[in-house]
Design a protein around this motif. Sequence first.
Motif, PDB file in Angstrom:
ATOM      1  N   ALA A 105       0.844  -1.192   0.000  1.00  0.00           N
ATOM      2  CA  ALA A 105       0.000   0.000   0.000  1.00  0.00           C
ATOM      3  C   ALA A 105       0.879   1.241   0.000  1.00  0.00           C
ATOM      4  O   ALA A 105       1.893   1.280   0.676  1.00  0.00           O
ATOM      5  N   PRO A 106       0.490   2.278  -0.750  1.00  0.00           N
ATOM      6  CA  PRO A 106       1.260   3.518  -0.712  1.00  0.00           C
ATOM      7  C   PRO A 106       1.237   4.113   0.689  1.00  0.00           C
ATOM      8  O   PRO A 106       0.313   3.860   1.453  1.00  0.00           O
ATOM      9  N   PRO A 107       2.248   4.903   1.059  1.00  0.00           N
ATOM     10  CA  PRO A 107       2.338   5.438   2.408  1.00  0.00           C
ATOM     11  C   PRO A 107       1.092   6.196   2.846  1.00  0.00           C
ATOM     12  O   PRO A 107       0.719   6.148   3.994  1.00  0.00           O
ATOM     13  N   ALA A 108       0.413   6.892   1.938  1.00  0.00           N
ATOM     14  CA  ALA A 108      -0.744   7.687   2.324  1.00  0.00           C
ATOM     15  C   ALA A 108      -1.975   6.840   2.591  1.00  0.00           C
ATOM     16  O   ALA A 108      -2.973   7.335   3.080  1.00  0.00           O
ATOM     17  N   ALA A 109      -1.928   5.529   2.285  1.00  0.00           N
ATOM     18  CA  ALA A 109      -3.112   4.689   2.394  1.00  0.00           C
ATOM     19  C   ALA A 109      -3.526   4.425   3.840  1.00  0.00           C
ATOM     20  O   ALA A 109      -4.691   4.231   4.115  1.00  0.00           O
ATOM     21  N   SER A 110      -2.574   4.364   4.778  1.00  0.00           N
ATOM     22  CA  SER A 110      -2.960   4.054   6.149  1.00  0.00           C
ATOM     23  C   SER A 110      -3.202   5.349   6.927  1.00  0.00           C
ATOM     24  O   SER A 110      -2.361   6.231   6.954  1.00  0.00           O
ATOM     25  N   ALA A 111      -4.367   5.426   7.520  1.00  0.00           N
ATOM     26  CA  ALA A 111      -4.733   6.618   8.280  1.00  0.00           C
ATOM     27  C   ALA A 111      -3.963   6.625   9.602  1.00  0.00           C
ATOM     28  O   ALA A 111      -3.728   5.569  10.187  1.00  0.00           O
ATOM     29  N   PRO A 112      -3.578   7.808  10.056  1.00  0.00           N
ATOM     30  CA  PRO A 112      -2.846   7.854  11.325  1.00  0.00           C
ATOM     31  C   PRO A 112      -3.752   7.506  12.491  1.00  0.00           C
ATOM     32  O   PRO A 112      -4.934   7.845  12.495  1.00  0.00           O
ATOM     33  N   SER A 113      -3.203   6.802  13.463  1.00  0.00           N
ATOM     34  CA  SER A 113      -3.967   6.557  14.681  1.00  0.00           C
ATOM     35  C   SER A 113      -3.690   7.670  15.679  1.00  0.00           C
ATOM     36  O   SER A 113      -4.499   7.947  16.542  1.00  0.00           O
ATOM     37  N   GLY A 134      -2.137   8.375  22.477  1.00  0.00           N
ATOM     38  CA  GLY A 134      -1.862   7.478  21.365  1.00  0.00           C
ATOM     39  C   GLY A 134      -2.933   7.430  20.301  1.00  0.00           C
ATOM     40  O   GLY A 134      -2.829   6.635  19.369  1.00  0.00           O
ATOM     41  N   ASP A 135      -3.972   8.251  20.427  1.00  0.00           N
ATOM     42  CA  ASP A 135      -4.982   8.303  19.378  1.00  0.00           C
ATOM     43  C   ASP A 135      -5.515   9.721  19.271  1.00  0.00           C
ATOM     44  O   ASP A 135      -5.340  10.530  20.174  1.00  0.00           O
ATOM     45  N   MET A 179       4.957  21.269  12.513  1.00  0.00           N
ATOM     46  CA  MET A 179       5.564  19.951  12.336  1.00  0.00           C
ATOM     47  C   MET A 179       4.499  18.931  12.718  1.00  0.00           C
ATOM     48  O   MET A 179       4.092  18.866  13.874  1.00  0.00           O
ATOM     49  N   ILE A 180       4.044  18.174  11.738  1.00  0.00           N
ATOM     50  CA  ILE A 180       2.950  17.245  11.954  1.00  0.00           C
ATOM     51  C   ILE A 180       3.514  15.829  11.895  1.00  0.00           C
ATOM     52  O   ILE A 180       4.028  15.396  10.865  1.00  0.00           O
ATOM     53  N   VAL A 181       3.420  15.133  13.011  1.00  0.00           N
ATOM     54  CA  VAL A 181       3.911  13.757  13.104  1.00  0.00           C
ATOM     55  C   VAL A 181       2.695  12.845  13.163  1.00  0.00           C
ATOM     56  O   VAL A 181       1.879  12.941  14.095  1.00  0.00           O
ATOM     57  N   ASP A 182       2.568  11.995  12.155  1.00  0.00           N
ATOM     58  CA  ASP A 182       1.508  10.993  12.123  1.00  0.00           C
ATOM     59  C   ASP A 182       2.112   9.655  12.477  1.00  0.00           C
ATOM     60  O   ASP A 182       3.182   9.289  11.971  1.00  0.00           O
ATOM     61  N   ILE A 183       1.414   8.922  13.325  1.00  0.00           N
ATOM     62  CA  ILE A 183       1.852   7.579  13.700  1.00  0.00           C
ATOM     63  C   ILE A 183       0.718   6.630  13.358  1.00  0.00           C
ATOM     64  O   ILE A 183      -0.410   6.806  13.835  1.00  0.00           O
ATOM     65  N   ASP A 184       1.022   5.628  12.519  1.00  0.00           N
ATOM     66  CA  ASP A 184      -0.023   4.712  12.081  1.00  0.00           C
ATOM     67  C   ASP A 184      -0.238   3.601  13.116  1.00  0.00           C
ATOM     68  O   ASP A 184       0.458   3.539  14.143  1.00  0.00           O
ATOM     69  N   ALA A 185      -1.183   2.736  12.837  1.00  0.00           N
ATOM     70  CA  ALA A 185      -1.554   1.664  13.773  1.00  0.00           C
ATOM     71  C   ALA A 185      -0.396   0.705  14.050  1.00  0.00           C
ATOM     72  O   ALA A 185      -0.373   0.050  15.086  1.00  0.00           O
ATOM     73  N   GLN A 186       0.564   0.626  13.125  1.00  0.00           N
ATOM     74  CA  GLN A 186       1.725  -0.241  13.330  1.00  0.00           C
ATOM     75  C   GLN A 186       2.863   0.481  14.053  1.00  0.00           C
ATOM     76  O   GLN A 186       3.928  -0.082  14.241  1.00  0.00           O
TER      77      GLN A 186
END
Length: 174
Positions: free
Chosen positions: A23-31, A119-120, A156-163
């Motif tokens: 999946a492209p990096p933008a596909a997973s929504a940040p948690s 964390g969410d 500075m926007i830090v997104d952290i995905d479910a993984q």
Amino acid sequence: MHRIAATLSSAALLAGLAGCAGAPPAASAPSARYIVVRHAEKADDGTRDPELAPAGRERAQRLAARVREEPLRAVYVTAYRRTLQTGEPAAREHALTPIVYDAKRPAAEFAAQLRRERGDGATLVVGHSNTAPDIAAALCACAVEPMPETEYDRRMIVDIDAQGRASLRIERDR
């Protein structure tokens, strides 16, 4: 056909570099999303704890408008008036009370606390030119450019995905 294959190849390469399997990096929504900013422009009143200048108050209002649609769950500020006044409009917009953190606390410790406790959803962190880049860097485990004393417009926007994978995006308010 060749152009499609090249596009697919590029997408696959990007996905592989991002650690995503297919999946492209933008596909997973940040948690979790952390929006780290420096306080807005401060008044030049000769004190150690100045209030915001009129331009700073306007910037704080623009910040609140920018995060209006975010699922903001917390706003962190330091004990200085300029950080509180920068974060207050966004906090008010989301019916939140700003949480004061110690500006002298090591960025890695503070980032670990944020990742544990927030964390969410989205968290706004208002810091200083000498702390905000370090906090963002600790949250994303990546390099973040230092901030000169004259810079007020970087988000500075830090997104952290479910993984647990983090990505950093820089936005400017001009």
